[in-house]
Design a protein around this motif. Structure first.
Motif, PDB file in Angstrom:
ATOM      1  N   UNK A  12       0.830  -1.199   0.000  1.00 44.67           N
ATOM      2  CA  UNK A  12       0.000   0.000   0.000  1.00 44.67           C
ATOM      3  C   UNK A  12       0.872   1.259   0.000  1.00 44.67           C
ATOM      4  N   UNK A  13       1.942   1.215   0.772  1.00 40.44           N
ATOM      5  CA  UNK A  13       2.856   2.374   0.853  1.00 40.44           C
ATOM      6  C   UNK A  13       3.475   2.661  -0.512  1.00 40.44           C
ATOM      7  N   UNK A  19       1.649   6.803  -6.758  1.00 44.51           N
ATOM      8  CA  UNK A  19       0.513   7.618  -7.201  1.00 44.51           C
ATOM      9  C   UNK A  19       0.856   9.100  -7.052  1.00 44.51           C
ATOM     10  N   UNK A  20       1.589   9.420  -6.000  1.00 47.36           N
ATOM     11  CA  UNK A  20       2.001  10.809  -5.778  1.00 47.36           C
ATOM     12  C   UNK A  20       2.926  11.249  -6.916  1.00 47.36           C
ATOM     13  N   UNK A 153      -3.091 -11.192 -10.473  1.00 52.72           N
ATOM     14  CA  UNK A 153      -3.017 -10.396  -9.247  1.00 52.72           C
ATOM     15  C   UNK A 153      -4.390  -9.912  -8.789  1.00 52.72           C
ATOM     16  N   UNK A 154      -4.488  -9.683  -7.498  1.00 49.92           N
ATOM     17  CA  UNK A 154      -5.732  -9.192  -6.899  1.00 49.92           C
ATOM     18  C   UNK A 154      -5.405  -8.046  -5.937  1.00 49.92           C
ATOM     19  N   UNK A 155      -6.432  -7.283  -5.609  1.00 51.82           N
ATOM     20  CA  UNK A 155      -6.271  -6.222  -4.624  1.00 51.82           C
ATOM     21  C   UNK A 155      -6.168  -4.841  -5.239  1.00 51.82           C
ATOM     22  N   UNK A 156      -6.397  -3.823  -4.442  1.00 47.64           N
ATOM     23  CA  UNK A 156      -6.418  -2.423  -4.862  1.00 47.64           C
ATOM     24  C   UNK A 156      -7.250  -2.259  -6.145  1.00 47.64           C
ATOM     25  N   UNK A 157      -8.442  -2.837  -6.126  1.00 48.85           N
ATOM     26  CA  UNK A 157      -9.365  -2.724  -7.269  1.00 48.85           C
ATOM     27  C   UNK A 157      -9.443  -3.969  -8.124  1.00 48.85           C
ATOM     28  N   UNK A 168      -5.821  -3.619   0.466  1.00 52.44           N
ATOM     29  CA  UNK A 168      -5.099  -2.349   0.295  1.00 52.44           C
ATOM     30  C   UNK A 168      -3.779  -2.469  -0.469  1.00 52.44           C
ATOM     31  N   UNK A 169      -3.429  -3.683  -0.882  1.00 55.99           N
ATOM     32  CA  UNK A 169      -2.165  -3.921  -1.611  1.00 55.99           C
ATOM     33  C   UNK A 169      -2.470  -4.756  -2.855  1.00 55.99           C
ATOM     34  N   UNK A 170      -1.469  -4.952  -3.696  1.00 56.09           N
ATOM     35  CA  UNK A 170      -1.613  -5.843  -4.864  1.00 56.09           C
ATOM     36  C   UNK A 170      -0.841  -7.124  -4.560  1.00 56.09           C
ATOM     37  N   UNK A 171      -1.549  -8.253  -4.625  1.00 60.29           N
ATOM     38  CA  UNK A 171      -0.903  -9.534  -4.321  1.00 60.29           C
ATOM     39  C   UNK A 171      -1.179 -10.555  -5.400  1.00 60.29           C
TER      40      UNK A 171
END
Ligand code: IMP
Length: 179
Positions: A12-13, A19-20, A153-157, A168-171
């Motif tokens: 997530x970090x 993204x920033x 992959x799954x996660x963050x959408x 909250x992460x991509x795994x």
């Protein structure tokens, strides 16, 4: 870590930090344009990424959503069905398409063409993830969060059977789920 996840690929970090960077890059590249871009997010996978990205775009942008699906069981794999169209006209508008992942590239190629047909003056693409090993059409995103290997992959959408979008992460999904 969720029990269905084999390993975390992007934390997530890392997603927030990248993204920033992408938001700042988009801000710099569009700040002198007369009309600010319209971000078009493809439902449903791109929603968490859109939400993170827009916090870091320091421009008067607007965003809208489209939902498309490929016609299944037909030969015309490039064709898509529009489930939800844009709410507004995009004539002479600069579009930034927001995607969760570019895989074969077919969705993006077709949606890009559609934007041009609708009168967009420019279409660029920002994607959280890019899986270049799976590409079957010649398309590249201008802004890429992370290039990842050819794994599901799954996660963050990103989902498997509509689940896991809220991680909250991509795994990487454990193989026992789809084998
Ligand atoms: P493309 O048209 O093959 O590039 O398909 C892109 C779409 O396929 C994405 O927007 C995702 O919805 C889905 N997709 C591709 N790879 C994955 C994955 O590894 N996990 C979850 N969904 C994926």
């Amino acid at each position: 870590m969720h029990q269905s996840v084999k390993n975390i690929l992007v934390t997530h970090e890392q997603i927030v930090a990248r993204s920033k960077e992408l938001g700042e890059q988009i801000t710099n590249e569009y700040k002198n344009h007369e009309n600010k871009p319209l971000l078009v997010a493809l439902l449903k996978g791109s929603v968490p990424f859109l939400a993170e990205l827009i916090k870091h775009i320091d421009l008067d942008i607007e965003y809208d959503f489209m939902d498309v699906s490929s016609y299944e069981g037909t030969e015309s794999i490039g064709d898509i069905r529009i489930i939800k169209d844009l709410d507004r006209s995009i004539k002479n508008t600069e579009i930034i398409l927001v995607e969760d992942i570019v895989d074969t590239g077919r969705t993006l190629e077709t949606v890009k063409k559609l934007m041009v047909q609708k009168g967009a003056s420019d279409v660029k693409v920002v994607t959280l993830l890019d899986k270049p090993d799976r590409r079957v059409v010649d398309i590249t995103a201008e802004y890429v969060g992370f290039v990842i290997p050819n794994e599901f992959v799954i996660g963050f959408g990103l989902d498997f059977d509509q689940k896991f979008r809220n991680l909250p992460y991509v795994g990487v999904l454990k193989e026992e789920f789809y084998k």
